[in-house]
Design a protein around this motif. Structure first.
Motif, PDB file in Angstrom:
ATOM      1  N   ARG A   6      42.223  -6.220 -17.651  1.00 54.07           N
ATOM      2  CA  ARG A   6      42.171  -5.685 -16.297  1.00 54.07           C
ATOM      3  C   ARG A   6      42.475  -6.799 -15.295  1.00 54.07           C
ATOM      4  NH1 ARG A   6      36.837  -2.630 -14.593  1.00 54.07           N
ATOM      5  NH2 ARG A   6      37.673  -1.269 -16.210  1.00 54.07           N
ATOM      6  N   LYS A   7      43.370  -6.510 -14.368  1.00 54.04           N
ATOM      7  CA  LYS A   7      43.727  -7.494 -13.359  1.00 54.04           C
ATOM      8  C   LYS A   7      42.642  -7.582 -12.293  1.00 54.04           C
ATOM      9  CE  LYS A   7      48.763  -7.056 -13.738  1.00 54.04           C
ATOM     10  NZ  LYS A   7      50.015  -6.737 -13.009  1.00 54.04           N
ATOM     11  N   THR A   8      42.371  -8.799 -11.855  1.00 51.07           N
ATOM     12  CA  THR A   8      41.439  -8.986 -10.758  1.00 51.07           C
ATOM     13  C   THR A   8      42.064  -8.441  -9.480  1.00 51.07           C
ATOM     14  OG1 THR A   8      40.613 -11.014 -11.778  1.00 51.07           O
ATOM     15  CG2 THR A   8      40.140 -10.695  -9.437  1.00 51.07           C
ATOM     16  N   PRO A   9      41.375  -7.578  -8.761  1.00 46.04           N
ATOM     17  CA  PRO A   9      41.982  -7.010  -7.549  1.00 46.04           C
ATOM     18  C   PRO A   9      42.279  -8.094  -6.517  1.00 46.04           C
ATOM     19  CG  PRO A   9      39.632  -6.476  -7.681  1.00 46.04           C
ATOM     20  CD  PRO A   9      40.019  -7.066  -8.999  1.00 46.04           C
ATOM     21  N   ARG A  10      43.382  -7.912  -5.837  1.00 48.73           N
ATOM     22  CA  ARG A  10      43.753  -8.862  -4.796  1.00 48.73           C
ATOM     23  C   ARG A  10      42.792  -8.761  -3.613  1.00 48.73           C
ATOM     24  NH1 ARG A  10      50.270  -8.243  -3.855  1.00 48.73           N
ATOM     25  NH2 ARG A  10      50.982  -8.846  -5.955  1.00 48.73           N
ATOM     26  N   PRO A  11      42.345  -9.897  -3.069  1.00 47.93           N
ATOM     27  CA  PRO A  11      41.548  -9.829  -1.843  1.00 47.93           C
ATOM     28  C   PRO A  11      42.387  -9.245  -0.701  1.00 47.93           C
ATOM     29  CG  PRO A  11      41.368 -11.993  -2.877  1.00 47.93           C
ATOM     30  CD  PRO A  11      42.463 -11.264  -3.588  1.00 47.93           C
ATOM     31  N   LYS A  12      41.777  -8.371   0.069  1.00 52.23           N
ATOM     32  CA  LYS A  12      42.438  -7.795   1.233  1.00 52.23           C
ATOM     33  C   LYS A  12      42.014  -8.585   2.470  1.00 52.23           C
ATOM     34  CE  LYS A  12      42.432  -3.120  -0.735  1.00 52.23           C
ATOM     35  NZ  LYS A  12      41.938  -1.721  -0.564  1.00 52.23           N
ATOM     36  N   VAL A  13      42.993  -9.176   3.137  1.00 54.67           N
ATOM     37  CA  VAL A  13      42.712 -10.073   4.264  1.00 54.67           C
ATOM     38  C   VAL A  13      43.468  -9.592   5.493  1.00 54.67           C
ATOM     39  CG1 VAL A  13      42.939 -12.421   5.152  1.00 54.67           C
ATOM     40  CG2 VAL A  13      42.270 -12.048   2.760  1.00 54.67           C
ATOM     41  N   ALA A  14      42.751  -9.472   6.592  1.00 53.49           N
ATOM     42  CA  ALA A  14      43.367  -9.084   7.870  1.00 53.49           C
ATOM     43  C   ALA A  14      43.626 -10.329   8.702  1.00 53.49           C
ATOM     44  CB  ALA A  14      42.462  -8.121   8.631  1.00 53.49           C
ATOM     45  N   LEU A  15      44.822 -10.420   9.269  1.00 50.75           N
ATOM     46  CA  LEU A  15      45.202 -11.515  10.154  1.00 50.75           C
ATOM     47  C   LEU A  15      45.404 -10.960  11.559  1.00 50.75           C
ATOM     48  CD1 LEU A  15      47.846 -13.292   7.875  1.00 50.75           C
ATOM     49  CD2 LEU A  15      45.366 -13.657   7.957  1.00 50.75           C
ATOM     50  N   ILE A  16      44.463 -11.246  12.434  1.00 51.59           N
ATOM     51  CA  ILE A  16      44.542 -10.746  13.803  1.00 51.59           C
ATOM     52  C   ILE A  16      44.956 -11.927  14.676  1.00 51.59           C
ATOM     53  CG2 ILE A  16      43.347  -9.462  15.619  1.00 51.59           C
ATOM     54  CD1 ILE A  16      41.414  -8.489  13.476  1.00 51.59           C
ATOM     55  N   ILE A  17      46.243 -12.214  14.609  1.00 50.58           N
ATOM     56  CA  ILE A  17      46.832 -13.390  15.246  1.00 50.58           C
ATOM     57  C   ILE A  17      48.120 -12.963  15.919  1.00 50.58           C
ATOM     58  CG2 ILE A  17      47.878 -15.656  14.823  1.00 50.58           C
ATOM     59  CD1 ILE A  17      46.017 -15.892  12.373  1.00 50.58           C
ATOM     60  N   GLU A  18      48.288 -13.343  17.185  1.00 50.48           N
ATOM     61  CA  GLU A  18      49.493 -12.949  17.895  1.00 50.48           C
ATOM     62  C   GLU A  18      50.711 -13.650  17.304  1.00 50.48           C
ATOM     63  OE1 GLU A  18      48.300 -16.709  20.054  1.00 50.48           O
ATOM     64  OE2 GLU A  18      47.285 -15.021  19.067  1.00 50.48           O
ATOM     65  N   SER A  19      51.781 -12.909  17.192  1.00 52.89           N
ATOM     66  CA  SER A  19      53.042 -13.473  16.697  1.00 52.89           C
ATOM     67  C   SER A  19      54.051 -13.633  17.828  1.00 52.89           C
ATOM     68  CB  SER A  19      53.622 -12.565  15.604  1.00 52.89           C
ATOM     69  OG  SER A  19      53.710 -11.225  16.036  1.00 52.89           O
ATOM     70  N   SER A  20      53.609 -13.435  19.065  1.00 50.78           N
ATOM     71  CA  SER A  20      54.525 -13.493  20.209  1.00 50.78           C
ATOM     72  C   SER A  20      54.761 -14.914  20.698  1.00 50.78           C
ATOM     73  CB  SER A  20      53.969 -12.645  21.361  1.00 50.78           C
ATOM     74  OG  SER A  20      52.675 -13.103  21.749  1.00 50.78           O
ATOM     75  N   ARG A  21      53.973 -15.876  20.200  1.00 47.87           N
ATOM     76  CA  ARG A  21      54.107 -17.263  20.634  1.00 47.87           C
ATOM     77  C   ARG A  21      54.213 -18.189  19.426  1.00 47.87           C
ATOM     78  NH1 ARG A  21      49.991 -18.089  25.771  1.00 47.87           N
ATOM     79  NH2 ARG A  21      50.759 -16.339  27.007  1.00 47.87           N
ATOM     80  N   ALA A  22      54.777 -19.368  19.683  1.00 41.79           N
ATOM     81  CA  ALA A  22      54.984 -20.332  18.606  1.00 41.79           C
ATOM     82  C   ALA A  22      53.659 -20.758  17.981  1.00 41.79           C
ATOM     83  CB  ALA A  22      55.732 -21.557  19.139  1.00 41.79           C
ATOM     84  N   TYR A  23      52.604 -20.862  18.780  1.00 38.42           N
ATOM     85  CA  TYR A  23      51.312 -21.299  18.241  1.00 38.42           C
ATOM     86  C   TYR A  23      50.826 -20.327  17.170  1.00 38.42           C
ATOM     87  CZ  TYR A  23      46.738 -23.579  18.246  1.00 38.42           C
ATOM     88  OH  TYR A  23      45.602 -24.279  17.875  1.00 38.42           O
ATOM     89  N   GLY A  24      50.844 -19.036  17.496  1.00 40.46           N
ATOM     90  CA  GLY A  24      50.403 -18.032  16.526  1.00 40.46           C
ATOM     91  C   GLY A  24      51.287 -17.986  15.293  1.00 40.46           C
ATOM     92  N   ARG A  25      52.595 -18.124  15.511  1.00 42.33           N
ATOM     93  CA  ARG A  25      53.510 -18.103  14.358  1.00 42.33           C
ATOM     94  C   ARG A  25      53.267 -19.304  13.448  1.00 42.33           C
ATOM     95  NH1 ARG A  25      56.952 -16.359  18.521  1.00 42.33           N
ATOM     96  NH2 ARG A  25      57.954 -18.421  18.711  1.00 42.33           N
ATOM     97  N   GLY A  26      52.930 -20.441  14.036  1.00 43.45           N
ATOM     98  CA  GLY A  26      52.603 -21.602  13.212  1.00 43.45           C
ATOM     99  C   GLY A  26      51.360 -21.369  12.372  1.00 43.45           C
TER     100      GLY A  26
END
Length: 400
Positions: A6-26
């Motif tokens: 049986r495969k170990t289920p993948r952890p589900k992770v939410a990323l609440i980070i803006e992608s509209s600016r270079a800082y968030g994209r980094g």
């Protein structure tokens, strides 16, 4: 009998980070690198701006962990209701109860002050978005560092402060006060070195300078923060900027969340990540020294320090005796010519350690040191760290 484990289920992770600016994209790039290196997560993320409310899907989301730029109490409450491990990469809200990984603003300002002072400035200004926490923090530290040097810092204050903790609101409010910023810049003593709280403000300051006929960088040299390359290159002249290590912040946040999802307790103290350096562009390419011979000496050092030069080489470029050079240089720059050569060399060493995989003997040669052993000794004496430790702390993967 099942032939396949049986495969170990993948952890589900939410990323609440803006992608509209270079800082968030980094930040997102650093998280992605961690996931590639250490195991697969099921990622929940959608394009967003920093000012947007919590995503609708978060209310009924069933996952294992969250990395977020927590900008308001609504998002903080939504995360708290889920009851899963979470890491904040914003640092806006006090007493949030989440572990924090963020840019080291003390180090940001230290680099900024060094950058402006090495260009000979004796007058300084700060233009920020009053009320935005990152701006207020950088303003306070900048003014303190300038005062410690026995110099004056001129701080922009908007005519009507905005009562909001949201950084996006503060920025929008600040951008509409352009006429007031223009009046303030027109009244500043010149030449002056100006630190903007971020690249958005830096671009506005350069726009204003052009509109009112103030020469940048000759009268006002402008330095931003974040190194958003699109914004910096669109500015006229192109904007110099402090480079935050956003990829490492994202990587460290992912590593911390991974440990927390495995049952380890979160750290009690925040982790502050120093910037990578400064991307120098035309907005600070100037030497603000009335003494043309010392300005020429500084320019010579900046261009040739990593070629193994000494004070006699400087004397061949400027028509001064050694005693006069050293006396006038120390009075205007705050250190001896030899110390300035070493400072430029060590800054180059830091850049090469952080940005390349070159071995120490190659770095030693490129920075103008004859022997890597001497480089190691002087680097530790001046920075408190060995080159190897500095490289490890400046690259991704520490603590991961």
């Amino acid at each position: 009998m099942n032939r396949y484990p049986r495969k170990t289920p993948r952890p589900k992770v939410a990323l609440i980070i803006e992608s509209s600016r270079a800082y968030g994209r980094g930040l997102l790039q650093g998280i992605a690198r961690y996931v590639r290196e250490h195991g697969t997560w099921s990622i929940f993320h959608q394009e967003r701006r920093a000012s947007e409310p919590p995503p609708a899907w978060l209310k009924d989301w069933r996952g294992h962990g969250i990395i977020a730029r927590v900008e308001d109490y609504k998002l903080a409450a939504a995360i708290a209701r889920l009851g899963v491990p979470a890491v904040d990469v914003r640092g806006l809200l006090p007493d949030l109860g989440l572990p924090l990984i963020e840019t080291d603003d003390e180090a940001v300002v230290r680099l900024a002050v060094e950058h402006l002072r090495e260009r000979g400035f004796r007058q300084f200004a700060f233009c920020g978005f009053m009320g935005a926490n990152y701006s207020d923090t950088r303003c306070r530290i900048f003014a303190q560092r300038i005062a410690e040097a026995g110099l004056e810092c001129h701080i922009y204050t908007p005519p009507v402060p905005l009562k909001s903790i949201a950084s996006f609101d503060q920025e929008q409010h600040g951008l509409v006060c352009e006429a007031d910023v223009a009046d303030w810049i027109a009244g500043l003593p010149k030449p002056i070195g100006l630190l903007a709280c971020n690249d958005i403000r830096g671009q506005q300051v350069l726009n204003v300078c052009r509109q009112i006929g103030v020469a940048a960088p000759d009268e006002v040299a402008v330095l931003g923060v974040d190194n958003d390359e699109v914004l910096c290159d669109l500015a006229d002249p192109p904007l110099s900027s402090v480079i935050p290590n956003t990829e490492r912040i994202g990587y460290e946040a992912a590593a911390l969340l991974d440990r927390m999802m495995a049952g380890h307790p979160p750290p009690q103290a925040p982790l502050y990540i120093p910037p990578l350096g400064i991307a120098t562009r035309r907005s600070t390419e100037v030497l603000a020294i009335d003494d043309r011979h010392i300005a020429a000496a500084l320019r010579f050092i900046r261009e040739h320090a990593c070629e193994g030069i000494g004070v006699p080489d400087i004397l061949s470029a400027v028509p001064l005796s050694r005693s006069v050079l050293e006396r006038r240089f120390a009075a205007l720059v705050g250190r001896a010519p030899k110390a300035e050569i070493l400072r430029v060399q060590l800054q180059r060493v830091r850049e090469l350690l952080a940005g390349t995989d070159f071995p120490l003997n190659v770095i030693s040669e490129k920075a103008g040191f004859r022997h890597p052993e001497y480089l190691s000794a002087i680097f530790k004496k001046k920075t408190g760290s060995t080159p190897g430790r500095y490289r490890a702390s400046a690259t991704l993967g520490v603590g991961g």
